[in-house]
Design an enzyme around this catalytic site. Structure first.
Site, PDB file in Angstrom:
ATOM      1  N   SER A 281       0.841  -1.198   0.000  1.00  0.00           N
ATOM      2  CA  SER A 281       0.000   0.000   0.000  1.00  0.00           C
ATOM      3  C   SER A 281       0.873   1.245   0.000  1.00  0.00           C
ATOM      4  CB  SER A 281      -0.890   0.006   1.243  1.00  0.00           C
ATOM      5  OG  SER A 281      -1.423   1.304   1.430  1.00  0.00           O
TER       6      SER A 281
ATOM      7  N   HIS B 207      -1.482  -1.377  -4.064  1.00  0.00           N
ATOM      8  CA  HIS B 207      -2.708  -1.046  -3.328  1.00  0.00           C
ATOM      9  C   HIS B 207      -2.756   0.471  -3.122  1.00  0.00           C
ATOM     10  CE1 HIS B 207      -5.997  -2.132  -0.537  1.00  0.00           C
ATOM     11  NE2 HIS B 207      -5.570  -1.091   0.184  1.00  0.00           N
TER      12      HIS B 207
ATOM     13  N   ASP C 115      -4.942   3.538  -1.589  1.00  0.00           N
ATOM     14  CA  ASP C 115      -6.016   3.871  -0.655  1.00  0.00           C
ATOM     15  C   ASP C 115      -6.572   5.248  -0.969  1.00  0.00           C
ATOM     16  OD1 ASP C 115      -6.104   1.587   1.186  1.00  0.00           O
ATOM     17  OD2 ASP C 115      -4.028   2.154   1.623  1.00  0.00           O
TER      18      ASP C 115
ATOM     19  N   MET D 244      -9.177   8.036   0.094  1.00  0.00           N
ATOM     20  CA  MET D 244      -9.986   8.470   1.243  1.00  0.00           C
ATOM     21  C   MET D 244     -10.571   9.851   0.949  1.00  0.00           C
ATOM     22  SD  MET D 244      -7.516   7.384   4.387  1.00  0.00           S
ATOM     23  CE  MET D 244      -6.575   5.858   4.377  1.00  0.00           C
TER      24      MET D 244
ATOM     25  N   HIS E 273      -8.534   0.889  -3.456  1.00  0.00           N
ATOM     26  CA  HIS E 273      -9.414   0.669  -2.302  1.00  0.00           C
ATOM     27  C   HIS E 273     -10.108   1.989  -1.986  1.00  0.00           C
ATOM     28  CE1 HIS E 273      -9.509  -0.374   2.305  1.00  0.00           C
ATOM     29  NE2 HIS E 273     -10.717  -0.244   1.804  1.00  0.00           N
TER      30      HIS E 273
ATOM     31  N   MET F 127     -12.221   4.243   0.071  1.00  0.00           N
ATOM     32  CA  MET F 127     -12.818   4.477   1.388  1.00  0.00           C
ATOM     33  C   MET F 127     -13.554   5.799   1.282  1.00  0.00           C
ATOM     34  SD  MET F 127      -9.664   3.104   3.661  1.00  0.00           S
ATOM     35  CE  MET F 127      -8.560   3.217   2.281  1.00  0.00           C
TER      36      MET F 127
ATOM     37  N   MET G 240     -11.031  -5.859   6.195  1.00  0.00           N
ATOM     38  CA  MET G 240     -10.233  -4.865   6.927  1.00  0.00           C
ATOM     39  C   MET G 240      -9.957  -5.415   8.326  1.00  0.00           C
ATOM     40  SD  MET G 240      -9.769  -1.935   5.102  1.00  0.00           S
ATOM     41  CE  MET G 240      -8.827  -1.341   6.434  1.00  0.00           C
TER      42      MET G 240
ATOM     43  N   GLY H 118      -0.465   2.017   9.762  1.00  0.00           N
ATOM     44  CA  GLY H 118       0.311   1.867  10.988  1.00  0.00           C
ATOM     45  C   GLY H 118      -0.470   1.491  12.227  1.00  0.00           C
TER      46      GLY H 118
ATOM     47  N   ASP I   5      -6.281  -6.518   4.891  1.00  0.00           N
ATOM     48  CA  ASP I   5      -5.715  -5.160   4.867  1.00  0.00           C
ATOM     49  C   ASP I   5      -5.750  -4.547   6.262  1.00  0.00           C
ATOM     50  OD1 ASP I   5      -4.878  -2.629   4.166  1.00  0.00           O
ATOM     51  OD2 ASP I   5      -6.696  -2.106   3.051  1.00  0.00           O
TER      52      ASP I   5
END
Ligand code: DX5
Ligand code: ZN
Length: 270
Positions: A49, A74, A76, A78, A107, A109, A178, A186, A216
């Site tokens: 990611s 990957h 992300d 958001m 992905h 979100m 998830m 982290g 993930d």
């Protein structure tokens, strides 16, 4: 080889009757120490990611992903609504697409993911995953993603149980479990989510479904074996990949003939 692992991580060693080794014929080994040991499943798609990379130099992060044999990148996305943070959108994905041939596992979100489907298709996403919790008309969104030429994934946050996906599992190419609450890299893995992987693998077998199971959040060298033992097909990692702690695991992977061959072997499809 005269050693093998039985259930629950017990190492058995075969010895001759009467030999001095008789006392150590059975050793209890903590599962996390089996990481590179006998019996580890070394076939999985690895999806680093970029959330954990230096965003001022994503190009170098892509080069590192290629060097380490990453199968998917990957990404992300958001929106500051579905999750508190804002990351990248389709224009960034389009720029990254010109820098690597590794397939993109995007992905989302975001709320209302359907608005973004044509944008990410045009930007070069290969797999597009949205959240069960963000959508009412899920069948329609899956159909739109497929029609746009991408593989369709559905993701669930830790508090969403697998049975809620019953009507959807036959339609998707990927289920993203998830193992942290989405929004940040982290974090520490929520271990209880791992049983969802097993549940999804069982449902796939029982019903002839064709999705991959992806995991993930909070994956690290200490829990990697457990993730694979539960049956994960795709492992996503941000922090642990970019801090170098997964290097040994990645080197131990066997060649399984590329992403398409892997998908066929796990799902019976293309
Ligand atoms: C979290 C993201 C993850 C994140 C994982 O909301 O969906 O993909 O990058 O990061 P680590 O591996 O650091 O938990
Ligand atoms: Zn993610």
């Amino acid at each position: 080889m005269n050693e093998f692992y039985g259930k629950n991580g017990i190492l058995f060693r075969l010895v001759r009757a009467g030999s001095p080794d008789m006392q150590v014929c059975c050793l209890q080994i903590p599962r996390d120490l089996l990481l590179l040991g006998i019996g580890m499943n070394t076939e999985f798609l690895f999806a680093p990611s970029i959330l954990a990379c230096d965003f001022s130099d994503i190009g170098s992060a892509l080069a590192r992903i290629e060097e380490c044999g990453g199968d998917l990148v990957h990404i992300d996305v958001m929106d500051g609504h579905f999750v508190p943070e804002i990351t990248v959108g389709a224009p960034v994905v389009a720029s990254l697409r010109r820098r690597t041939k590794v397939p993109f596992d995007v992905h989302l979100m975001v709320d209302d993911p359907e608005h973004f489907i044509p944008l990410f298709a045009k930007a070069g996403a290969d797999w597009l995953t949205f959240h069960y919790e963000a959508v009412t008309h899920i069948h329609s969104v899956i159909g739109q993603i497929r029609q746009a030429g991408m593989k369709a994934g559905i993701s669930i946050v830790p508090s969403t149980p697998v049975p809620l996906l019953a009507e959807i599992l036959g339609m998707v190419d990927l289920v993203l479990v998830m193992t942290v609450n989405p929004g940040y890299g982290g974090q520490t893995m929520i271990d209880s989510c791992l049983r969802k992987i097993r549940e999804l693998v069982r449902l796939r077998q029982e019903n002839g479904f064709r999705y991959l199971v992806s995991v993930d959040g909070g994956v690290n060298a200490g829990n990697f074996t457990r993730v694979l033992d539960n049956g994960a097909d795709v492992v996503v990692s941000g922090s642990a990949f970019f801090n170098g702690s997964l290097a040994g695991i990645l080197q131990s992977r066997t060649d399984f003939g590329g992403v398409d061959a892997f998908v066929r072997s796990r799902t019976g499809g293309g």
